[in-house]
Scaffold this motif. Structure first.
Motif, PDB file in Angstrom:
ATOM      1  N   LEU A  79     130.085  65.568  -9.260  1.00  0.00           N
ATOM      2  CA  LEU A  79     129.295  65.211 -10.435  1.00  0.00           C
ATOM      3  C   LEU A  79     129.873  63.984 -11.134  1.00  0.00           C
ATOM      4  CD1 LEU A  79     128.502  68.619 -12.201  1.00  0.00           C
ATOM      5  CD2 LEU A  79     127.068  67.327 -10.622  1.00  0.00           C
ATOM      6  N   SER A  80     128.988  63.121 -11.616  1.00  0.00           N
ATOM      7  CA  SER A  80     129.425  62.016 -12.458  1.00  0.00           C
ATOM      8  C   SER A  80     129.654  62.534 -13.875  1.00  0.00           C
ATOM      9  CB  SER A  80     128.368  60.919 -12.471  1.00  0.00           C
ATOM     10  OG  SER A  80     127.198  61.374 -13.144  1.00  0.00           O
ATOM     11  N   GLU A  81     130.315  61.746 -14.700  1.00  0.00           N
ATOM     12  CA  GLU A  81     130.563  62.151 -16.082  1.00  0.00           C
ATOM     13  C   GLU A  81     129.249  62.382 -16.825  1.00  0.00           C
ATOM     14  OE1 GLU A  81     133.414  62.883 -17.602  1.00  0.00           O
ATOM     15  OE2 GLU A  81     134.412  62.626 -15.668  1.00  0.00           O
ATOM     16  N   ARG A  82     128.217  61.637 -16.508  1.00  0.00           N
ATOM     17  CA  ARG A  82     126.921  61.781 -17.178  1.00  0.00           C
ATOM     18  C   ARG A  82     126.216  63.074 -16.795  1.00  0.00           C
ATOM     19  NH1 ARG A  82     123.350  56.507 -16.430  1.00  0.00           N
ATOM     20  NH2 ARG A  82     123.853  56.959 -14.251  1.00  0.00           N
ATOM     21  N   GLU A  83     126.566  63.622 -15.618  1.00  0.00           N
ATOM     22  CA  GLU A  83     125.907  64.843 -15.149  1.00  0.00           C
ATOM     23  C   GLU A  83     126.576  66.112 -15.662  1.00  0.00           C
ATOM     24  OE1 GLU A  83     124.115  63.859 -10.796  1.00  0.00           O
ATOM     25  OE2 GLU A  83     126.285  63.592 -10.996  1.00  0.00           O
ATOM     26  N   ILE A  84     127.790  66.010 -16.157  1.00  0.00           N
ATOM     27  CA  ILE A  84     128.538  67.197 -16.589  1.00  0.00           C
ATOM     28  C   ILE A  84     127.863  67.942 -17.741  1.00  0.00           C
ATOM     29  CG2 ILE A  84     130.704  67.968 -17.641  1.00  0.00           C
ATOM     30  CD1 ILE A  84     132.135  65.906 -15.891  1.00  0.00           C
TER      31      ILE A  84
ATOM     32  N   ASP B 118     125.941  77.433  -8.136  1.00  0.00           N
ATOM     33  CA  ASP B 118     124.525  77.594  -7.799  1.00  0.00           C
ATOM     34  C   ASP B 118     124.119  76.629  -6.687  1.00  0.00           C
ATOM     35  OD1 ASP B 118     122.057  78.797  -7.970  1.00  0.00           O
ATOM     36  OD2 ASP B 118     121.348  77.524  -9.615  1.00  0.00           O
ATOM     37  N   GLY B 119     124.982  76.483  -5.692  1.00  0.00           N
ATOM     38  CA  GLY B 119     124.690  75.654  -4.535  1.00  0.00           C
ATOM     39  C   GLY B 119     124.957  74.170  -4.700  1.00  0.00           C
ATOM     40  N   ARG B 120     125.381  73.768  -5.891  1.00  0.00           N
ATOM     41  CA  ARG B 120     125.623  72.352  -6.154  1.00  0.00           C
ATOM     42  C   ARG B 120     127.114  72.064  -6.178  1.00  0.00           C
ATOM     43  NH1 ARG B 120     123.418  68.799 -11.331  1.00  0.00           N
ATOM     44  NH2 ARG B 120     123.677  66.753 -10.343  1.00  0.00           N
ATOM     45  N   ASN B 121     127.522  71.021  -5.460  1.00  0.00           N
ATOM     46  CA  ASN B 121     128.931  70.641  -5.386  1.00  0.00           C
ATOM     47  C   ASN B 121     129.309  69.900  -6.665  1.00  0.00           C
ATOM     48  OD1 ASN B 121     131.485  69.738  -4.801  1.00  0.00           O
ATOM     49  ND2 ASN B 121     130.993  69.106  -2.717  1.00  0.00           N
TER      50      ASN B 121
ATOM     51  N   LEU C  20     137.990  74.382 -14.364  1.00  0.00           N
ATOM     52  CA  LEU C  20     137.409  73.683 -13.218  1.00  0.00           C
ATOM     53  C   LEU C  20     135.924  74.020 -13.067  1.00  0.00           C
ATOM     54  CD1 LEU C  20     140.200  74.068 -10.494  1.00  0.00           C
ATOM     55  CD2 LEU C  20     139.561  71.984 -11.711  1.00  0.00           C
ATOM     56  N   ILE C  21     135.546  75.242 -13.437  1.00  0.00           N
ATOM     57  CA  ILE C  21     134.160  75.666 -13.239  1.00  0.00           C
ATOM     58  C   ILE C  21     133.201  74.908 -14.146  1.00  0.00           C
ATOM     59  CG2 ILE C  21     132.579  77.635 -13.447  1.00  0.00           C
ATOM     60  CD1 ILE C  21     134.898  79.439 -12.564  1.00  0.00           C
ATOM     61  N   PHE C  22     133.648  74.566 -15.387  1.00  0.00           N
ATOM     62  CA  PHE C  22     132.757  73.798 -16.262  1.00  0.00           C
ATOM     63  C   PHE C  22     133.196  72.336 -16.393  1.00  0.00           C
ATOM     64  CE2 PHE C  22     135.832  75.729 -19.207  1.00  0.00           C
ATOM     65  CZ  PHE C  22     136.167  74.672 -20.048  1.00  0.00           C
ATOM     66  N   CYS C  23     133.990  71.889 -15.415  1.00  0.00           N
ATOM     67  CA  CYS C  23     134.431  70.481 -15.343  1.00  0.00           C
ATOM     68  C   CYS C  23     135.245  70.055 -16.566  1.00  0.00           C
ATOM     69  CB  CYS C  23     133.242  69.541 -15.143  1.00  0.00           C
ATOM     70  SG  CYS C  23     132.485  69.677 -13.507  1.00  0.00           S
ATOM     71  N   GLY C  24     135.982  71.009 -17.152  1.00  0.00           N
ATOM     72  CA  GLY C  24     136.960  70.645 -18.161  1.00  0.00           C
ATOM     73  C   GLY C  24     138.173  70.014 -17.513  1.00  0.00           C
ATOM     74  N   GLU C  25     138.343  70.291 -16.227  1.00  0.00           N
ATOM     75  CA  GLU C  25     139.357  69.662 -15.383  1.00  0.00           C
ATOM     76  C   GLU C  25     138.709  69.333 -14.049  1.00  0.00           C
ATOM     77  OE1 GLU C  25     142.316  68.924 -16.343  1.00  0.00           O
ATOM     78  OE2 GLU C  25     142.741  70.237 -18.053  1.00  0.00           O
ATOM     79  N   ARG C  26     139.325  68.423 -13.305  1.00  0.00           N
ATOM     80  CA  ARG C  26     138.849  68.064 -11.977  1.00  0.00           C
ATOM     81  C   ARG C  26     139.920  68.386 -10.937  1.00  0.00           C
ATOM     82  NH1 ARG C  26     133.810  65.448 -11.076  1.00  0.00           N
ATOM     83  NH2 ARG C  26     132.973  64.742 -13.068  1.00  0.00           N
TER      84      ARG C  26
ATOM     85  N   ARG D  80     127.047  72.096 -18.107  1.00  0.00           N
ATOM     86  CA  ARG D  80     127.589  72.936 -19.176  1.00  0.00           C
ATOM     87  C   ARG D  80     126.517  73.664 -19.968  1.00  0.00           C
ATOM     88  NH1 ARG D  80     132.377  68.791 -21.231  1.00  0.00           N
ATOM     89  NH2 ARG D  80     133.736  69.113 -19.405  1.00  0.00           N
ATOM     90  N   ARG D  81     125.282  73.202 -19.886  1.00  0.00           N
ATOM     91  CA  ARG D  81     124.205  73.913 -20.574  1.00  0.00           C
ATOM     92  C   ARG D  81     123.972  75.293 -19.989  1.00  0.00           C
ATOM     93  NH1 ARG D  81     119.411  69.415 -21.655  1.00  0.00           N
ATOM     94  NH2 ARG D  81     120.705  67.951 -22.864  1.00  0.00           N
ATOM     95  N   SER D  82     124.362  75.485 -18.745  1.00  0.00           N
ATOM     96  CA  SER D  82     124.131  76.771 -18.080  1.00  0.00           C
ATOM     97  C   SER D  82     125.385  77.634 -18.035  1.00  0.00           C
ATOM     98  CB  SER D  82     123.622  76.545 -16.650  1.00  0.00           C
ATOM     99  OG  SER D  82     124.601  75.886 -15.861  1.00  0.00           O
ATOM    100  N   VAL D  83     126.457  77.173 -18.699  1.00  0.00           N
ATOM    101  CA  VAL D  83     127.728  77.895 -18.673  1.00  0.00           C
ATOM    102  C   VAL D  83     128.166  78.216 -20.100  1.00  0.00           C
ATOM    103  CG1 VAL D  83     130.137  77.882 -17.942  1.00  0.00           C
ATOM    104  CG2 VAL D  83     128.410  76.691 -16.559  1.00  0.00           C
TER     105      VAL D  83
END
Length: 227
Positions: free
Chosen positions: A70-75, A63-66, A48-54, A79-82
């Motif tokens: 996120l849209s699929e394009r934003e994921i 980091d303060g962001r819900n 869930l933390i890296f949006c592998g699941e919703r 993941r670049r920071s995880v």
């Protein structure tokens, strides 16, 4: 840095939730453990933390962001920071250890010279610089695990998630890998380690988030005897 508010995750409407009403917070640069029996929901929580699941219910903030919004394009940007160390390694069998480690840098467009320096540093930190040109199938399980760890830390991510990262390592390598992860947290990386190994909890006092039947039962910070 990582905040869950009443998060519930279901894989099917007619089954019990994998996670049920989970709430906890991990601060920036904190080192924490995620524990619980097999099937408790540890891997699901990490995904869930890296949006592998919703999640179906609740809110997750990174980091303060819900990230539940996120849209699929934003994921991919998230993941670049995880950095993630998967339980089953997920190494590409036709690429060398160094090439597997370089995947995270390729995504970020890191230059060749800087990339080679980072790869050598990451492999050296897990004691595998001498195996840089080896293919995964020629490596032992423990060596493959260390390549996976090197890949996860090569770009010094803001968050490092590790799913049973020491399960294939002997006692000495376990200590070396855990010391490395603790050092990363000292340097500012937020580290969450899922593990069954109770000896690690005794050796590395830290916040412990416990799961049972998909519920967060406690989030405590143990102390060494006599500390």
């Amino acid at each position: 840095m990582i905040r869950f508010f009443h998060v519930t995750k279901r894989y099917a409407e007619n089954r019990e939730p994998a996670l049920r009403d989970v709430t906890f917070a991990i601060e920036r640069g904190e080192f924490a453990f995620l524990t619980g029996p097999s099937g408790a929901g540890k891997s699901t929580l990490l995904r869930l933390i890296f949006c592998g699941e919703r999640a179906q219910e609740g809110q997750i903030f990174i980091d303060g962001r819900n990230i539940t919004r996120l849209s699929e394009r934003e994921i991919p940007l998230l993941r670049r920071s995880v950095g993630v160390v998967f339980q089953d390694f997920k190494l590409l069998p036709d690429r060398t250890a160094a090439q597997n480690v370089s995947l995270a840098l390729d995504i970020l467009g890191i230059g060749r010279r800087e990339g080679e320096r980072k790869i050598r540093k990451a492999l050296s930190s897990v004691g595998l610089l001498h195996k840089a040109d080896a293919l995964p199938l020629t490596l032992s399980g423990g060596e493959q695990q260390r390549v996976a760890i090197a890949r996860a830390i090569v770009n010094t991510p803001a968050i490092l998630l590790a799913d049973e990262p020491t399960g294939n390592l002997d006692s000495q390598l376990t200590i070396e890998v855990m010391d490395l992860m603790r050092e990363l947290s000292v340097q500012g990386t937020t580290v969450l380690v899922a593990t069954h190994d109770q000896s690690l909890l005794a050796r590395y006092p830290a916040r412990v988030i416990s799961l049972k039947n998909g519920c967060c039962t406690e989030a405590v910070t143990p102390h060494r005897p006599g500390a």
